[in-house]
Motif scaffolding. Structure first.
Motif, PDB file in Angstrom:
ATOM      1  N   VAL A   1     -12.676 -10.267  34.321  1.00 56.00           N
ATOM      2  CA  VAL A   1     -12.631  -9.181  33.256  1.00 56.00           C
ATOM      3  C   VAL A   1     -12.545  -9.939  31.959  1.00 56.00           C
ATOM      4  CG1 VAL A   1     -11.351  -7.268  32.736  1.00 56.00           C
ATOM      5  CG2 VAL A   1     -11.243  -7.964  34.959  1.00 56.00           C
ATOM      6  N   PHE A   2     -13.739 -10.209  31.624  1.00 55.61           N
ATOM      7  CA  PHE A   2     -13.691 -11.136  30.114  1.00 55.61           C
ATOM      8  C   PHE A   2     -13.780 -10.346  29.032  1.00 55.61           C
ATOM      9  CE2 PHE A   2     -15.799 -14.140  32.978  1.00 55.61           C
ATOM     10  CZ  PHE A   2     -15.343 -15.118  32.665  1.00 55.61           C
ATOM     11  N   TRP A   3     -13.742  -9.032  29.036  1.00 53.08           N
ATOM     12  CA  TRP A   3     -13.621  -8.149  28.056  1.00 53.08           C
ATOM     13  C   TRP A   3     -12.341  -6.995  28.545  1.00 53.08           C
ATOM     14  CZ3 TRP A   3     -19.133  -6.102  26.626  1.00 53.08           C
ATOM     15  CH2 TRP A   3     -19.723  -7.270  26.158  1.00 53.08           C
ATOM     16  N   GLY A   4     -11.465  -6.857  27.597  1.00 52.30           N
ATOM     17  CA  GLY A   4     -10.262  -5.953  28.018  1.00 52.30           C
ATOM     18  C   GLY A   4      -9.930  -5.097  26.677  1.00 52.30           C
ATOM     19  N   PHE A   5      -8.907  -5.258  26.234  1.00 46.18           N
ATOM     20  CA  PHE A   5      -8.093  -4.285  25.165  1.00 46.18           C
ATOM     21  C   PHE A   5      -9.019  -4.416  23.974  1.00 46.18           C
ATOM     22  CE2 PHE A   5      -3.502  -2.403  25.296  1.00 46.18           C
ATOM     23  CZ  PHE A   5      -3.762  -2.199  26.752  1.00 46.18           C
ATOM     24  N   GLN A  39      -3.275 -18.675  38.073  1.00 49.64           N
ATOM     25  CA  GLN A  39      -2.747 -17.331  38.975  1.00 49.64           C
ATOM     26  C   GLN A  39      -3.520 -16.223  37.979  1.00 49.64           C
ATOM     27  OE1 GLN A  39       1.456 -17.927  38.436  1.00 49.64           O
ATOM     28  NE2 GLN A  39       1.736 -15.928  39.556  1.00 49.64           N
ATOM     29  N   LYS A  40      -3.702 -16.558  36.916  1.00 48.39           N
ATOM     30  CA  LYS A  40      -4.670 -15.494  36.065  1.00 48.39           C
ATOM     31  C   LYS A  40      -6.160 -15.756  36.275  1.00 48.39           C
ATOM     32  CE  LYS A  40      -1.547 -14.584  31.948  1.00 48.39           C
ATOM     33  NZ  LYS A  40      -1.424 -15.149  30.563  1.00 48.39           N
ATOM     34  N   PRO A  56      -3.194  -6.691  30.051  1.00 45.93           N
ATOM     35  CA  PRO A  56      -3.058  -7.179  28.695  1.00 45.93           C
ATOM     36  C   PRO A  56      -1.733  -7.730  28.501  1.00 45.93           C
ATOM     37  CG  PRO A  56      -2.465  -4.631  28.993  1.00 45.93           C
ATOM     38  CD  PRO A  56      -2.989  -5.375  30.225  1.00 45.93           C
ATOM     39  N   THR A  57      -1.826  -8.478  27.293  1.00 42.52           N
ATOM     40  CA  THR A  57      -0.530  -9.345  26.837  1.00 42.52           C
ATOM     41  C   THR A  57      -0.221  -8.877  25.619  1.00 42.52           C
ATOM     42  OG1 THR A  57      -1.605 -10.716  25.506  1.00 42.52           O
ATOM     43  CG2 THR A  57      -1.352 -11.503  27.736  1.00 42.52           C
ATOM     44  N   TRP A  58       1.355  -8.983  25.278  1.00 40.48           N
ATOM     45  CA  TRP A  58       1.791  -8.563  24.008  1.00 40.48           C
ATOM     46  C   TRP A  58       0.706  -8.739  22.744  1.00 40.48           C
ATOM     47  CZ3 TRP A  58       2.892 -11.403  19.720  1.00 40.48           C
ATOM     48  CH2 TRP A  58       2.731 -12.953  19.917  1.00 40.48           C
ATOM     49  N   GLY A 116      -4.866 -11.425  27.574  1.00 31.39           N
ATOM     50  CA  GLY A 116      -4.841 -11.281  28.935  1.00 31.39           C
ATOM     51  C   GLY A 116      -6.275 -11.315  29.777  1.00 31.39           C
ATOM     52  N   ILE A 117      -7.321 -11.447  29.190  1.00 30.32           N
ATOM     53  CA  ILE A 117      -8.558 -11.472  29.710  1.00 30.32           C
ATOM     54  C   ILE A 117      -8.698 -12.796  30.726  1.00 30.32           C
ATOM     55  CG2 ILE A 117     -10.020 -10.217  28.284  1.00 30.32           C
ATOM     56  CD1 ILE A 117     -10.303 -12.735  26.657  1.00 30.32           C
TER      57      ILE A 117
END
Ligand SMILES: Nc1nc2c(c(=O)[nH]1)N[C@H]1C(S)=C(S)[C@@H](COP(=O)(O)OP(=O)(O)OC[C@H]3O[C@@H](n4cnc5c(=O)[nH]c(N)nc54)[C@H](O)[C@@H]3O)O[C@H]1N2
Ligand SMILES: Nc1nc2c(c(=O)[nH]1)N[C@H]1C(S)=C(S)[C@@H](COP(=O)(O)OP(=O)(O)OC[C@H]3O[C@@H](n4cnc5c(=O)[nH]c(N)nc54)[C@H](O)[C@@H]3O)O[C@H]1N2
Ligand code: SF4
Ligand code: SF4
Ligand code: SF4
Ligand code: SF4
Ligand code: SF4
Lengths: 234, 752, 434
Positions: free
Chosen positions: C58-62, A39-40, C391-393, C53-54
């Motif tokens: 989108v391999f780069w995020g926060f 899903q991700k 993003p995740t926690w 969450g990447i």
């Protein structure tokens, strides 16, 4: 003479059957990730069948396009890698050294084809599914980038075999797993340095195009465009 | 491994080594690679057979050494053995010529599946609870024999056997076993068995089997709903032919037209995609035939005898394009153009499969398309259609009602007196509409024995599960009936030793027969299935004397090495076209369950690319394979047109409720620009309650809303004859999509 | 009101010499926040980078957003202070040190992110060129290597730049304390005795460093921008990126400095040193940078729109009309629409006004980094492979904790070293008197 491996994808033959996807998964120990990760969009397939609609009901058309690493001669994924884990081999392929990869994912951003997949976690094979693993291919671990290798293990095996028998490689030797499985023969693999090989012949086809040619990546895969039917010679 | 186990296994491997040494060399060659011949890192390829669908493709198994945890004589431990590592097509097999579909390759995971039934199980709580306890083979077999002895002896139908699509000696063995017990032959439940087409072929061509197509040499292919490049008939063989049809002949690219309401994976490849109203496909075929005959474009060769009558009736104005345009939804000019194109591009073939055969008037449609083929002159000619020639086993094994009889018998009370039921390789509880109450009816049977390798919706009802080896661990034989114009027998020895405490179903039947004794013991004199196979192949040599030259052992060796019997000196070619009098086509409109007002949408389930009818939903590779068109993984979905969705304010991924007169289901919506506005479609295969960790409690089963309606005159399930209504019940359901966009260029921002 | 040198010395040594009871709970709270971030990171190391969450594509995020953001913040200090020193702006005297220390801490925090975001952080040392038996060297063509060198150079340079003018103040402190603190300050004051020669050398060193550090600072954010611009990613592969990033960095840096000064002013009661004039001047600088930022964004967007290349337009529309639309306009609001009147209208350019504007800018610039990274990656060239990012926690916790760690480090620093340079103020006083 050194080899210059390349591929031709005849979009007029490809039916979207996805046999190549599973062939590659089986051959190259590509793990499944499960629903939550899927899903991700964290699936790991090294080759995907892109599906694009054109038009809509009642005149819809669909275009299938198998996309795997294009083994760019001018590969954007290579210069950005800080550790040379993504590098250019002497046979012109884009090699990936799993052990050298530290997981920056920079190469995956740089790859315009989005064919690089990343091990977000350790891969899991619920026992005894691990027995299906191909001992010729290393299993990648957490934090490592991977992608289509053109079945380097098959290339090497064929080269070694031919050398042992003191002969040149023949047509269809080696054959990557995806090519082997493709029933309509949409995928053709071979030596681009040999002008008489099937793949060289197809690469010269007037239907031949390179994916995202405008970016100057110089891919080693030629896509032969699908034809429309008008009853004429092509 | 602990030291103690290691010692045990020293003994164990020693025992196997002695065992192999005693065997005849030819058997060693045929079976798994003996441990002492395994070279680390060196692969051996062994022929096998794909049993996952009726196509019956030939397989090559790549065997390499490895350490496997196995059970031997009740002891668990690790041994070095030859392990299957990859499945590829058998290059010499006439059906699939070296290729396998995605499913066939994933067949490897059947063997290594973590949730295989590893040892005989006995039910320990109420039926369907899934509570079983392990039991030894001795006790299990004794129990079966006792149950057989205790049944009402004068009732022949007190013993019944239900199998999936099954051919060859395995089927032969089952029927001999039943005959020996005085029971009726096995009933088949095969959702992909194409009973409607078989019936039509029998009526028109005198063959109750599935056709083969010479796509390679055809120049014009029109398919009415047949997913012949994906799941239908012999997809690998057909895909090979398709590639050549497109690009195999310099200067000649065949045209391909697909008629359907929801663009299938096959339809996606069409040059021209035609949407006709559901159930009108036969009429469209007759319209095409009408133009061909009326304008004198065909038939070719000229038709003589009784069929001239039929041709004369075809010229009737009822079938003129102008007359049928309304009912088919295809314009008269288009019908005329298509017919003329076909005539101008010989050889042409017409195929029918999928939803058109699953309407109540499926038989009419099939007959109509067969008639179109006759008009096109495609039967038995290059670039046309064929029926594979009969071989020794086929003569004995096929009868026309084979593929629909389980349902027919069940509904007519054929299982009411059953006391002992055997189930092999079939899951009717999952693949039938709840309206037929298959589960309830099976639960009324006092004793059920299942040979299933997995706990599925049907085997969970069993009292005793006697797990079969996986196909790679078994002796396999098959008679592919389509995908080839030659006679083919596929035969394969086990490619690897068994992993678990399982036994081959045929061997178990033989053991039961011998313990039971009496006439069943006598009809089945063989100790093992292998012996039975040898003896039947001996008969083959007797029947086909040209193979006798080198003696049986040589032939047997050759058969085992190449994975079957074909291309021998007595190779049989397809028979000539028959000249049966064609049934006069009489259009019957399709009937649909539910009113148009209350249920505005036609509900079209379709055979899933990954799971077929659901029998492959347990394989993780298949679960994670994005569907070619919807690109969904790990779940089910409902396809609807973006315009329809907009009207109902449904967005990509919204949870929708599908309701019919017979039930409801909930599943995420997926937009499909290639589906008619009044049709919604859903893949079969998900929604399992059981079937291992990867399949259980995942998605929804379309059968839950399918009306229990039968195809007229055939009796099989008319699974495309249901109408449904839709309601959006929530946003953003669980949905794993591989695709980030529907369109590559236009509209890429609007439709996501 | 003119202060005497004694007053200056007393006021500015006070925060170091006496500690208010309020400091302890503040320290504890911040430490807890940092601990939470560290635990989240350890959880990620243990479980796998997948807890972030990447995803593909989108391999780069926060993490990379934070990296660019904090490296940007680091431009506050050293660069600003160097420019002000060289231009001899007298109002700089009370603020140079607060600024320089931001640089060092922001760099330390920013430089952690390339490690945090690695798939295999335990092998991070492979980025470093160290002699080894296998003859393996890192790839000098990779902008990540350039980052490695640029950031390390900037960090060392900034440390020297920060430490040089601290020497006389440490010597002063050395003479006011005893025990272990005396030892500490003796060591830090490097034998400072305040001789003419030492003063002369310090001034020269400061001057050289001020000149050197400017190109280094510019190079750092230039190279950070090249991490993006050197890849063929739609809207990354752009020549405007280097100046755009440097301008953005100085912009956010000034805002961070103003925020830090407001806190120092109130918590350490430095009202008479961090005066309204300082804020007014910094506010003017912030205004210029806000205009410059707007100019860059406008130029970037207009050129893209006019060029109308398909892949770039996909990303363009994603931010203008698509799912990132709201975030885009919040960014424009924070970086331009809101601060512009506050900074442009003299009456509003008060301490409160500049503070509010700065808070908006810091938020806006964080969003800007996010919007540079995520939409481009999510819509690369092949639409089939388009994707999203959430993003995740773990990422959120680590991100929040970095702000906590900045505050914590700053607080600790202000308890060890006078955050306003005593000797420089004294010099200023002398100059104004003489
Ligand atoms: N039984 C036994 N085990 C041993 C040893 C032994 O002697 N006997 N030796 C030990 C020693 S010393 C070593 S170094 C290790 C070696 O162990 P491994 O590192 O596993 O070595 P290989 O099996 O040679 O190669 C690893 C994989 O790399 C693939 N490969 C080849 N070229 C490329 C390429 O360009 N790109 C990518 N991505 N893959 C490529 C190969 O196909 C193979 O799948 O084994 C150790 N284990
Ligand atoms: N064709 C081919 N060549 C390869 C490789 C390959 O994959 N294929 N792999 C390469 C790699 S990765 C490696 S590491 C090398 C390994 O190549 P080598 O270093 O040659 O390793 P071995 O042949 O395994 O062992 C060396 C010798 O050490 C002896 N020996 C064992 N124990 C001891 C001891 O305690 N003391 C002493 N003095 N001798 C001992 C062994 O009997 C043997 O004769 O081969 C390389 N060469
Ligand atoms: S196997 Fe061949 S035809 Fe099938 S999807 Fe792959 S490339 Fe296309
Ligand atoms: S396709 Fe992507 S991964 Fe493959 S060589 Fe080109 S840039 Fe690298
Ligand atoms: S993810 Fe691995 S291969 Fe890719 S750039 Fe980083 S270190 Fe190199
Ligand atoms: S060439 Fe090999 S590695 Fe690449 S996609 Fe095909 S099967 Fe996979
Ligand atoms: S078509 Fe696929 S599933 Fe069916 S037999 Fe062939 S390989 Fe197996």
């Amino acid at each position: 003479m050194s080899h210059g491996w390349g591929m031709a994808v005849d979009l007029d033959r490809c039916t979207g059957c996805s046999a190549c996807v599973i062939a590659c998964q089986a051959e190259n120990n590509v793990p499944t990730v499960g629903e939550e990760a899927a899903q991700k969009s964290r699936t790991m397939h090294w080759i995907r069948i892109e599906r694009y609609y054109e038009g809509e009901f009642p005149n819809p058309r669909v275009k299938f396009r198998p996309v795997l690493c294009q083994q760019c001669d001018n590969a954007p994924c290579e210069p950005v890698c800080p550790t040379y884990a993504s590098y250019h081999t002497s046979e012109g392929l884009n090699g990936q050294i799993y052990n050298r990869c530290i997981g920056t994912r920079y190469c995956a951003n740089a790859c315009p084809y989005t064919v690089r997949t990343f091990n977000f976690f350790h891969p899991v094979w619920d026992k005894p599914l691990h027995l299906q693993l191909n001992p010729d291919v290393s299993v990648r671990q957490l934090g490592v980038m991977e992608k289509c290798t053109f079945c380097i293990q098959r290339i090497k095996a064929s080269e070694i075999q031919a050398k042992a028998e003191n002969r040149a490689l023949g047509e269809g030797e080696p054959t990557p797993a995806c090519v082997q499985s493709c029933a309509p023969k949409a995928l053709v693999f071979g030596d681009l340095n040999d002008p008489d090989s099937e793949v060289s012949r197809l690469a010269r086809s007037p239907r031949g195009t390179k994916l995202l040619d405008e970016l100057g990546t110089q891919p080693r895969i030629t896509y032969l465009q699908r034809d429309s039917w008008d009853g004429q010679d092509h | 491994m602990e030291r103690r186990d290691f010692l045990k296994f020293g003994v164990l491997t020693g025992a196997t080594a002695t065992l192999t040494a005693c065997e005849k060399p030819v058997q060693q060659l045929a079976r798994f690679v003996p441990e002492e011949d395994l070279v680390p890192g060196v692969a051996t390829w062994k022929p096998s057979l794909c049993t996952l669908c009726p196509a019956g493709c030939g397989v090559m198994v790549r065997i390499m050494d490895g350490d496997a945890e196995v059970v031997r004589n009740g002891q668990r431990g690790i041994i070095k053995m030859g392990l299957a590592k990859k499945l590829e097509g058998n290059p010499r097999h006439p059906v699939n010529r070296g290729k396998l579909c995605a499913r066939g390759q994933a067949g490897l995971q059947v063997t290594y599946h973590p949730d295989r039934v590893r040892t005989p199980l006995k039910r320990s709580a109420s039926r369907g609870s899934g509570d079983f306890h392990e039991i030894g083979w001795q006790d299990a077999l004794r129990e079966v024999v006792t149950q057989l002895e205790q049944r009402s002896p004068r009732r022949p139908d007190s013993i019944r056997f239900v199998t999936g699509d099954m051919r060859g000696q395995r089927r032969e063995l089952i029927n001999k076993f039943l005959a020996g017990l005085g029971a009726p032959p096995a009933a088949q439940f095969a959702p992909l068995g194409e009973p409607v087409l078989r019936r039509a072929n029998l009526l028109g061509f005198g063959h109750a089997s599935l056709p083969s197509f010479d796509l390679e040499r055809s120049s014009y292919v029109i398919s009415f709903g047949a997913d012949f490049l994906g799941t239908w008939n012999s997809p690998v063989s057909q895909s090979i032919g398709y590639g050549e049809m497109r690009r195999g002949r310099a200067g000649r690219r065949g045209k391909f037209v697909q008629v359907e309401q929801r663009m299938s994976q096959t339809g996606a490849n069409a040059d021209e995609w035609v949407s006709s109203s559901p159930g009108s496909e036969g009429l469209l075929a007759l319209g095409l035939a009408h133009v061909l005959v009326k304008e004198g474009l065909r038939p070719n060769p000229p038709v003589t005898g009784p069929n001239q009558d039929v041709l004369a009736r075809l010229k009737n104005e009822t079938y003129s394009p102008a007359q049928i345009a309304n009912r088919t939804g295809v314009s008269a000019s288009r019908i005329e153009r298509l017919a003329r194109e076909m005539a101008a591009q010989p050889p042409a073939i017409a195929l029918i499969g999928g939803a058109p055969l699953a309407h109540t008037n499926g038989l009419f449609s099939a007959l109509a398309v067969n008639l179109l083929n006759m008009v096109l002159g495609s039967l038995g000619s290059p670039g046309g259609m064929f029926f594979a020639p009969a071989t020794f086993s086929k003569k004995e094994a096929s009868s026309p009602t084979d593929h629909a009889d389980f349902v027919a018998q069940l509904l007519s009370g054929g299982f009411e007196n059953t006391e002992v039921l055997f189930l092999d390789n079939t899951n009717p509880v999952f693949a039938t509409p709840p309206g037929w109450q298959v589960s309830e009816k099976l639960q009324g049977i006092p004793f059920i024995v299942s040979f299933s390798r997995f706990l599925d919706e049907t085997s969970v009802l069993a009292d005793l599960i006697l797990p079969d080896h996986s196909p790679l661990e078994s002796w396999l034989d098959d008679v592919p009936e389509s995908g080839t114009s030659e006679a083919v027998l596929t035969l394969a020895a086990p490619a690897m030793r068994p992993l678990h405490n399982t036994r081959a179903m045929p061997d178990v039947l033989l053991e039961i027969a011998h313990s039971y004794g009496g006439s069943v013991g006598e009809t089945l004199p063989w100790k093992t299935f292998e012996e039975m196979l040898q003896s039947s192949y001996r008969q083959l040599v007797r029947a086909e004397p040209c193979d006798r030259a080198d003696g049986f052992d040589k032939l047997w060796e050759k058969i085992l090495q190449q994975g079957g019997w074909w291309d021998g000196p007595c190779q049989v070619r397809s028979p000539e076209a028959t000249s049966l009098p064609f049934p006069a086509p009489e259009f019957v409109p399709p009937a649909f369950d539910g009113s148009e007002e209350e249920f505005p949408f036609y509900f079209q389930p379709y055979v899933s690319q990954a799971f077929l009818d659901g029998s492959l939903a347990h394989l993780p590779w298949m679960q994670e394979l994005p569907d070619a068109l919807a690109t969904v993984m790990w779940g089910s979905w409902l396809e609807l047109n973006p315009k329809t969705a907009e009207r109902l304010q449904i967005q990509q991924g919204d949870l929708v409720q599908v309701r019919s007169r017979h039930g409801t289901l909930e599943t995420p919506a997926v937009l499909n620009p290639g589906i008619a506005f009044d049709v919604v479609a859903m893949p079969m295969g998900q929604g399992h309650a059981q079937f291992g960790r990867y399949a259980a409690r995942r998605g929804a089963n379309p059968m839950n809303v399918v009306a229990p309606v039968q195809v007229e005159q055939v009796g099989s399930l008319a699974w495309a004859a249901t109408r449904v209504s839709l309601a959006r019940i929530g946003t953003k359901a669980r949905l794993s999509l591989a695709s980030g966009a529907l369109y590559e260029r236009e509209k890429e921002l609007e439709l996501r | 009101m003119v202060k005497t040198t004694e007053q200056i010395q007393r006021d500015l040594l006070r925060p170091v010499l006496d500690t208010s009871w309020r400091v302890t709970p503040a320290l504890a709270g911040l430490a807890l926040l940092v601990l939470a971030g560290f635990s989240a990171w350890m959880y990620q190391v243990y479980t796998g980078i997948g807890v972030a969450g990447i995803r593909r594509p989108v391999f780069w995020g926060f993490y990379i957003t934070n990296f660019v953001f904090w490296i940007g913040i680091s431009h506050a200090g050293t660069l600003i202070s160097a420019i002000l020193r060289l231009s001899n702006a007298t109002w700089r005297r009370p603020i140079t040190r607060c600024a320089e220390v931001i640089t060092v801490f922001a760099l330390l925090i920013g430089a952690m992110f390339p490690l945090i975001h690695l798939g295999r952080p335990w092998l991070a040392f492979w980025l470093a060129p160290y002699p080894n038996q296998r003859g393996l060297w890192p790839n000098y063509r990779s902008p990540l290597l350039w980052d490695f060198f640029a950031i390390n150079t900037y960090l060392i340079g900034s440390l020297i730049f920060l430490m040089l003018p601290i020497i006389p103040d440490c010597a002063l402190l050395r003479d006011h304390v005893s025990g272990w603190r005396n030892k500490l300050y003796s060591a830090l004051s490097l034998g400072w005795r305040g001789t003419q020669k030492q003063w002369h050398r310090l001034e020269t060193a400061m001057h050289i460093m001020a000149i050197l550090i400017i190109p280094v600072a510019v190079s750092v954010h230039t190279i950070v921008s090249w991490d993006f611009a050197m890849t063929p990613v739609p809207m990354w592969h752009s020549t405007i990126f280097a100046p755009y990033f440097v301008a953005g960095a100085i912009f956010s840096g000034i805002a961070a400095l103003i925020i830090a000064m407001v806190f120092l002013r109130f918590s350490l009661r430095l009202e008479e040193y961090l005066t309204a004039e300082c804020f007014d001047n910094l506010g003017k600088l912030l205004l210029v940078m806000s205009l410059l930022w707007f100019y860059f964004v406008f130029a970037e967007r207009l050129t893209t729109w006019y060029g109308n290349a398909r892949p770039e337009m996909a990303v363009f529309w994603l931010a203008q009309r698509g799912p990132y639309r709201d975030l885009f306009w919040v960014m424009v609001g924070c970086n331009f629409v809101f601060p512009f009147p506050l900074l442009a209208i003299k009456k509003l350019r008060t301490i409160a006004g500049t503070f509010l504007a700065s808070v908006a800018v810091v938020i806006g610039m964080w969003i800007e980094r996010y919007l540079i990274i995520v939409p481009s990656l999510s819509h690369k060239f092949l639409p089939y492979a388009w994707g999203t990012y959430r993003p995740t926690w773990v990422e959120v916790t680590i991100t929040v904790a970095t702000f906590g760690s900045m505050a914590l480090l700053y607080l600790l620093f202000s308890k060890v070293v006078p955050v306003v340079s005593i000797w420089e103020l004294k010099t200023g006083l002398r100059e104004s008197e003489g």
